[in-house]
Design a protein around this motif. Structure first.
Motif, PDB file in Angstrom:
ATOM      1  N   ILE A  29       0.866  -1.173   0.000  1.00  0.00           N
ATOM      2  CA  ILE A  29       0.000   0.000   0.000  1.00  0.00           C
ATOM      3  C   ILE A  29       0.904   1.224   0.000  1.00  0.00           C
ATOM      4  N   PHE A  34       3.107  -1.102   6.475  1.00  0.00           N
ATOM      5  CA  PHE A  34       2.529  -2.359   6.930  1.00  0.00           C
ATOM      6  C   PHE A  34       1.198  -2.613   6.258  1.00  0.00           C
ATOM      7  N   PRO A  36      -1.062  -5.859   3.743  1.00  0.00           N
ATOM      8  CA  PRO A  36      -1.526  -7.243   3.803  1.00  0.00           C
ATOM      9  C   PRO A  36      -0.383  -8.261   3.928  1.00  0.00           C
ATOM     10  N   PHE A  39       1.428  -9.621   8.222  1.00  0.00           N
ATOM     11  CA  PHE A  39       1.002 -10.686   9.122  1.00  0.00           C
ATOM     12  C   PHE A  39       1.330 -12.086   8.597  1.00  0.00           C
ATOM     13  N   ILE A  43       3.716 -15.125  10.210  1.00  0.00           N
ATOM     14  CA  ILE A  43       3.275 -16.506  10.396  1.00  0.00           C
ATOM     15  C   ILE A  43       4.238 -17.469   9.703  1.00  0.00           C
ATOM     16  N   PHE A  47       6.325 -20.452  11.497  1.00  0.00           N
ATOM     17  CA  PHE A  47       6.326 -21.865  11.111  1.00  0.00           C
ATOM     18  C   PHE A  47       7.758 -22.373  10.954  1.00  0.00           C
TER      19      PHE A  47
ATOM     20  N   LEU B 172      -0.275 -21.418  15.125  1.00  0.00           N
ATOM     21  CA  LEU B 172       0.077 -20.855  13.818  1.00  0.00           C
ATOM     22  C   LEU B 172      -0.869 -21.364  12.739  1.00  0.00           C
ATOM     23  N   LEU B 175      -3.897 -19.262  13.030  1.00  0.00           N
ATOM     24  CA  LEU B 175      -3.660 -17.896  12.536  1.00  0.00           C
ATOM     25  C   LEU B 175      -3.581 -17.890  11.014  1.00  0.00           C
ATOM     26  N   PHE B 176      -2.940 -18.933  10.467  1.00  0.00           N
ATOM     27  CA  PHE B 176      -2.819 -18.972   9.010  1.00  0.00           C
ATOM     28  C   PHE B 176      -4.204 -19.041   8.360  1.00  0.00           C
ATOM     29  N   THR B 179      -5.809 -15.826   7.613  1.00  0.00           N
ATOM     30  CA  THR B 179      -5.282 -14.927   6.585  1.00  0.00           C
ATOM     31  C   THR B 179      -5.895 -15.219   5.218  1.00  0.00           C
ATOM     32  N   ASN B 184      -8.619  -8.409   5.397  1.00  0.00           N
ATOM     33  CA  ASN B 184      -7.343  -7.945   5.922  1.00  0.00           C
ATOM     34  C   ASN B 184      -7.233  -6.456   5.659  1.00  0.00           C
ATOM     35  N   PRO B 185      -6.263  -5.818   6.311  1.00  0.00           N
ATOM     36  CA  PRO B 185      -6.172  -4.356   6.237  1.00  0.00           C
ATOM     37  C   PRO B 185      -6.171  -3.812   4.811  1.00  0.00           C
ATOM     38  N   GLY B 186      -5.605  -4.568   3.867  1.00  0.00           N
ATOM     39  CA  GLY B 186      -5.561  -4.041   2.506  1.00  0.00           C
ATOM     40  C   GLY B 186      -6.756  -4.451   1.666  1.00  0.00           C
ATOM     41  N   GLY B 443      -7.277 -14.405  15.138  1.00  0.00           N
ATOM     42  CA  GLY B 443      -6.316 -14.001  14.117  1.00  0.00           C
ATOM     43  C   GLY B 443      -6.640 -12.649  13.509  1.00  0.00           C
ATOM     44  N   LEU B 446      -6.043  -9.912  16.006  1.00  0.00           N
ATOM     45  CA  LEU B 446      -4.614  -9.708  16.253  1.00  0.00           C
ATOM     46  C   LEU B 446      -4.007  -8.913  15.113  1.00  0.00           C
ATOM     47  N   GLU B 447      -4.332  -9.330  13.873  1.00  0.00           N
ATOM     48  CA  GLU B 447      -3.735  -8.660  12.727  1.00  0.00           C
ATOM     49  C   GLU B 447      -4.179  -7.204  12.639  1.00  0.00           C
ATOM     50  N   VAL B 451      -1.569  -4.214  12.931  1.00  0.00           N
ATOM     51  CA  VAL B 451      -1.268  -3.347  11.797  1.00  0.00           C
ATOM     52  C   VAL B 451      -1.667  -1.903  12.085  1.00  0.00           C
ATOM     53  N   LEU B 454       0.836  -0.405  14.440  1.00  0.00           N
ATOM     54  CA  LEU B 454       2.100  -0.123  13.760  1.00  0.00           C
ATOM     55  C   LEU B 454       1.979   1.133  12.912  1.00  0.00           C
ATOM     56  N   ILE B 455       0.829   1.278  12.233  1.00  0.00           N
ATOM     57  CA  ILE B 455       0.652   2.450  11.387  1.00  0.00           C
ATOM     58  C   ILE B 455       0.601   3.712  12.242  1.00  0.00           C
TER      59      ILE B 455
END
Lengths: 157, 496
Positions: A29, A34, A36, A39, A43, A47, B172, B175-176, B179, B184-186, B443, B446-447, B451, B454-455
């Motif tokens: 973006i 930060f 897509p 995150f 992950i 893993f 994990l 969480l995966f 996704t 998601n944010p975008g 998940g 959390l994301e 995000v 962080l922004i």
């Protein structure tokens, strides 16, 4: 099926790497650090860390374990058959549901399992038909779920 | 406050709601009493049926069924030495030893009464503590939520799993799963590989049905077990001498209930872990620990208070933060969102009436447990003779229809099957399921909190510790991770 920590670790490591690499193809973006990809990248790295630890733990604790070991139960051909019957029947069910319709296919589905699990045949047939009708009535008539009629379409209510 | 309670009472005095409670009570007792059918599975299979109900009866059905199932898991544990649900596993040997001594009635009676007491205790803590916590949480920002979620996930790894490493892998995986799709944010479709079905992500209920019900059918299919041995002769008097027992062990009831609430409220740890810990504590603090294991009722008193108390406890973080305390509330949170009762600190202001109606249902369900539980014990022989080779295929069919009916999608049925196989493989190899579920629920949260934090902070990690509560939560979380590592390092230095 028992999978050794070493093999699990190798698999997870590759999977994590794939997730990490593939995440890098997600768009950026503009003007933001930060997006897509952050995150999933975390992950993927997670893993890979777990993978290393699992392999190390596996080699340290059980160095002679085979990578793959069939559980005791799978030694019996009959039990193995019953196990694989579940996914196989579900897939067949999904393939034929629209064509054949819920009532008949569900009765057949149950009948197969009853016979495989050792229910006597007349009893199995009666219970299969009755249960299929009851579940159809609950979900189709009471809960209004559009279950497919299939070949029984002319009798639909 | 008083008019809220009155309105809530009016909501549950509806004959429809009461009928739903009664039926789900019987359903819960049955699911709990049949080994291989757990309380979580009972709730997962309830979702499609409650999907079409108004919010209060829908949630009421789940509350009632779980309370009953956690108690009735004691029945086969006591009579056959097979726990009906994992929550009864902790004291199954003790209860069975009592049966061998001819005291089955006493064991089950104690379990029943203490389940009721524990359940009521958990409910009271929930009613009084959750609103206070919610008020406290009102000015939480994304930093606090980020740490809170991380702390919850950390708990699930370190408390709920035997091997933290495997717990972490399991997390994990969860969480995966979150996704996948466009949430998601975008708003960018991730890991969909061009599939339209994956755009919206994988939905929770089909996953849960797969992990908790289909995996159990698979486990039944591979085991060659045909049926159970017949339940022996009469269980004997159930309620005689129970009053004296509770008077004799008040500390056990109280300690079990309190511990149950706390363990329940910790994410990832539920009724089964509460029962294990409090059985152990009971033995440790008992005046006669040598009697444990020989058919001594004390541990049963404490542990069966604990497992029912944990149910109420698990609702506290679920309602206030949307962080499930156990796998049952994980499903409940999904249903709350579907019913527009979104969990969060404002839930007590936005939706007080249905919420207090649910609290009243908690009390009602626990009181109802006395007569219905008594009947279940009396009918145990009939319930336990239900042939599993007929029951399991019907449950499988129910799983398929249930996961289809949520979105009328056959794709979801495939998801159910896939997660059934994954869960079977995970459990066979010692990977716990609870962290995966928690990961799937949390998940997204959390994301988005990570995000946006962080922004906001332009990527400065120290901002995560700037606010006092966030900083405290952050330090606690990091300490749980770092302290074991440091301890291990010191120990290995010493041995070297």
């Amino acid at each position: 099926m028992k999978v050794s920590d070493v093999l699990t670790g190798l698999f997870l490591g590759l999977f994590g790497l794939a997730v990490l690499l593939y995440s890098q193809t997600f768009p950026h973006i503009p003007g933001q650090d930060f997006g897509p990809r952050a995150f999933p990248s975390v992950i993927g790295v997670g893993f890979m860390i777990c993978a290393v630890l699992l392999v190390r733990q596996g080699l340290a604790r059980h160095p002679r374990d085979p990578w793959l070991k069939l559980a005791e139960e799978f030694r019996s051909a009959h039990a193995t058959f019953r196990f694989w019957l579940v996914p196989l029947m579900v897939v067949l069910y999904l393939v034929f549901i629209d064509l054949i319709g819920f009532i008949i296919l569900s009765a057949l589905f149950l009948l197969f399992f009853f016979l495989a699990f050792g229910v006597r045949s007349t009893k199995a047939l009666l219970i299969a038909i009755a249960s299929s009708l009851v579940i159809f009535y609950i979900f189709y008539s009471l809960l209004h779920v559009p279950l497919p009629w299939g070949v029984l379409e002319p009798f639909a209510w | 406050m008083f008019d809220i309670l009155l309105n809530a009472l009016a909501l549950i005095a509806d004959p429809y709601v009461l009928l739903v409670v009664l039926f789900s009570a019987m359903y819960g007792l049955f699911m709990g009493a049949v080994p291989g059918l757990s309380a979580t599975m009972a709730v997962a299979l309830l979702v499609p049926v409650t999907f079409f109900m108004p919010p209060v009866p829908a949630i009421a059905a789940m509350v009632t069924a779980t309370a009953m199932a956690i108690f009735s898991g004691d029945i086969p544990g006591c009579l056959l030495r097979i726990p009906g649900t994992p929550s009864s596993a902790a004291y199954v040997d003790e209860a069975h030893a009592m049966t061998l001594k001819g005291e089955a009635g006493k064991a089950l009676g104690a379990g029943l009464v203490c389940s009721v007491l524990g359940g009521l205790f958990g409910t009271l803590v929930l009613i009084f503590f959750a609103p206070v916590l919610a008020e406290f949480a009102l000015d939480f920002s994304t930093y606090e939520y980020f740490w809170l979620v991380l702390l919850g996930l950390t708990c699930a790894i370190f408390i709920a799993s035997e091997s933290p490493l495997k717990g972490f892998v399991s997390l994990l995986i969860g969480l995966f799963v979150t996704t996948i799709g466009m949430n998601n944010p975008g708003g960018f479709p991730r890991f969909t590989f061009g599939s339209g079905d994956l755009l919206g992500g994988l939905s929770l209920i089909p996953i849960m049905v797969g992990m908790f019900a289909v995996s159990e059918v698979l486990r039944y299919a591979i085991s060659s077990a045909k049926g159970f041995e017949r339940v022996g002769s009469n269980v004997g008097p159930i309620f005689s001498g129970i009053g004296r027992l509770v008077v004799k062990y008040p500390v056990s009831v109280l300690r079990g209930s309190s511990l149950g609430v706390v363990v329940g409220a910790l994410p990832g740890a539920g009724a089964d872990i509460a029962a294990y810990i409090s059985y152990g504590l009971s033995k440790k603090f008992s005046k006669e620990p040598e009697k444990f294991g020989t058919g001594h009722v004390e541990g049963i008193v404490e542990a069966s208070s604990a497992n029912n108390a944990s149910l109420g406890g698990a609702w506290i973080p679920a309602l206030v933060f949307g962080i499930p305390g156990d796998s049952i509330t994980a499903i409940v949170i999904g249903v709350l969102y579907m019913k527009n009762l979104n969990p969060g600190p404002t839930i007590f202001m936005v939706n007080p009436v249905p919420l207090y109606a649910i609290f009243l249902i908690f009390i009602l369900a626990n009181l109802l447990m006395l007569p219905l539980g008594y009947a279940a014990i009396r009918l145990a022989r009939t319930v336990l003779s239900v042939p599993r080779n007929i029951l399991m295929p019907i449950i499988l069919l129910f799983c398929l229809v249930g996961s289809y009916s949520i979105q009328n999608s056959f794709f979801d049925v495939g998801v159910t099957l896939a997660f059934g196989l994954i869960a079977y493989l995970m459990e066979e190899n010692g990977f716990p399921l609870a962290p995966t579920i928690l990961g799937i629920i949390l998940g997204g949260m959390l994301e988005s909190n990570l995000v946006s934090s962080l922004i906001k902070s332009d990527g400065h990690l120290l901002a995560f510790f700037d606010r006092p509560i966030a900083g405290t939560l952050g330090v606690i979380t990091l300490a749980i991770w770092i302290i074991p590592l440091v301890l291990r390092l010191i120990r290995s230095r010493r041995t070297a």
